[in-house]
Design an enzyme around this catalytic site. Structure first.
Site, short mmCIF file in Angstrom:
data_model
loop_
_atom_site.label_atom_id
_atom_site.label_comp_id
_atom_site.label_asym_id
_atom_site.label_seq_id
_atom_site.Cartn_x
_atom_site.Cartn_y
_atom_site.Cartn_z
N GLU A 252 30.58 31.74 44.09
CA GLU A 252 30.08 31.93 45.46
C GLU A 252 31.28 32.30 46.30
O GLU A 252 32.17 31.49 46.54
CB GLU A 252 29.40 30.65 45.95
N CYS A 286 30.10 30.11 55.06
CA CYS A 286 29.90 31.46 54.51
C CYS A 286 28.73 32.18 55.16
O CYS A 286 28.74 33.41 55.29
CB CYS A 286 29.68 31.38 53.00
#
Length: 478
Positions: A252, A286
């Protein structure tokens, strides 16, 4: 030399805590004063840590029921120790009280989800007798542990993201080597203690501390881990992927998240959600909204609503319960974010609100009159800055949102089902949230990116299967 008044964190391997090769002092993110002394291990010690978990996983085979019981007990301990965990998260990150509370509460749910999925990890029946000449034969799949999972985790979710890797790995029957972010050792140690107190055999986990350039690199080069679960920058993720070769991974990585507000949306609700999604954890998420695309006829109204929603919100000391935005993780990051805002202003952007800096604290900032080539629009800022971008044509806005190397998450607010479905169809993202922001993740969801935002899927149900070896078994009559 160790500072006796500070928290001291040591690596854990071989069933116990050990002194490291040297000590690294971690600063408080708001005051800059020393907050913890962390023992950093040597390469030989790291080898012992991986070897111990490898041997433990081969020797100890917990049943799915036992794994579920341990994870359920760990969730209860996290809930019971909530105040202490919040203190550890705050000391590690500089997050506000409310952000620390959300982090701890979500981790409880993620552990419970992992426990539930451990108990119902099941394969499927394969209709092999549907092939010619296979009558009387049956086939099915089963899941088996991979072995050792190496979890390399970020500072910006020092408990829940760690649990998203450690929980599914243990639920699948694997051993775990955890390397938390350098900035967040106390939270990882608190989680470790909860897992051990919940009954996790100590041979099944090691927690190692140190820089990514050394400890992280050694982990990548070690041939024993079968799976790598990583959250961090795209550059580091690409290097990790190149180093581990054919071994499995869940990466990720970077993002540049956008949300769209159409003229027919509930603008007051949009503004409230955008403030939360853009500025929680000081924008160090994020999926935080960095680029907010607003249909031009309602741009001024949205800008005013954002300004009003931010009015009176405090930025500063994270220990103050009234603080909305605390410090960034380091002086270098605060300097970088403030520099990008200053640069955008010099290039013609308008500071609608905010724009100030006091030490590591950046005032929640909203920019208007931005252009696609500005740094605040084309690079991930990872700070409390939101750029307003007007649009007249939804298709053109979608094209601009897609025109980045990343594809993690996006959101759109509209009452028009046609526009919503167009966005869902055309936005090249791992997640598209309709009438929610880009940052509306729920922990039981599948969570993944496309392009340079990553590979593999988080979310306990999905991660457990990725961290398992699926094996086909066929059975014929003797």
């Amino acid at each position: 030399m160790s500072h006796p008044a500070l928290a001291v964190v040591r690596p854990f391997y071989g069933g116990d805590w050990h002194d490291g090769e040297h000590i690294q002092t971690v600063p408080d993110k708001f005051t800059g004063r020393a907050a913890a002394d962390v023992h950093v291990l040597s390469r030989d010690q790291l080898g012992e840590a991986v070897a111990g978990v490898t041997a433990g996983q081969e020797r100890i085979r917990l049943t799915p029921y036992e794994r579920g019981q341990i994870l359920t007990a760990a969730a209860a301990l996290i809930a019971e120790r909530r105040a202490g965990l919040m203190a550890a998260i705050g000391a590690d990150t500089g997050f506000t009280v409310s952000d620390c509370a959300r982090e701890a509460d979500r981790a409880v749910q993620t552990l419970l989800l992992s426990a539930e999925e451990a108990r119902r990890l099941t394969g499927e029946t394969v209709p092999v007798d549907g092939a010619p000449g296979q009558g009387g034969r049956i086939a099915f799949t089963r899941f088996h542990p991979l072995g050792v999972v190496c979890a390399i985790t970020p500072f910006n979710s020092p408990l829940n993201t760690v649990v998203h890797k450690v929980g599914p790995a243990l639920a699948a029957g694997n051993g775990v080597v955890l390397k938390p972010a350098e900035q967040t050792p106390q939270t990882a140690d608190a989680l470790l203690r909860a897992l051990l107190d919940a009954g996790l055999p100590p041979e099944l986990i090691s927690v190692v501390h140190g820089p990514g350039e050394t400890v992280g690199q050694w982990l990548a080069e070690d041939p024993r881990p079968a799976f790598y679960a990583f959250t961090g920058s795209t550059g580091v993720g690409e290097h990790l992927h190149a180093t581990i070769g054919l071994r499995r991974s869940q990466l990720e990585m970077g993002s540049l998240s956008s949300t769209i507000i159409c003229r027919d949306a509930n603008l007051a609700r949009c503004a409230d959600l955008a403030v939360s999604a853009g500025f929680r954890k000081a924008g160090q998420v994020c999926t935080s909204i960095q680029r907010l695309y607003v249909e031009r006829p309602v741009l001024a109204e949205v800008a005013a609503a954002l300004t009003a929603a931010l009015g009176g919100r405090k930025a500063g000391d994270p220990a103050d319960p009234d603080t909305f935005v605390g410090p960034l993780i380091s002086p270098e990051d605060a300097e970088r974010v403030h520099g990008w805002v200053t640069e955008a202003s010099a290039q013609g952007a308008t500071v609608v609100t905010g724009g100030g800096r006091d030490g590591n604290v950046i005032t929640p900032t909203v920019l208007a009159e931005v252009t696609p080539d500005m740094t605040v629009m084309c690079r991930e800022i990872f700070g409390p800055v939101l750029a307003l971008r007007p649009f007249d044509d939804l298709g053109q806005a979608i094209d601009e949102i897609n025109d980045t190397p990343y594809g993690l998450a996006a959101g759109i607010f509209t009452a028009d089902i046609g526009r919503a479905l167009t966005a869902a169809d055309r936005l090249r993202m791992g997640s598209v949230h309709i009438n929610e922001t880009s940052s509306s993740r729920v922990d039981l969801m599948p969570y993944t990116g496309v392009k340079a935002s990553g590979t593999g899927v988080e979310g306990p149900r999905y991660a457990i299967r990725e961290m398992s070896e699926e094996r086909l078994v066929t059975l014929g009559r003797p």
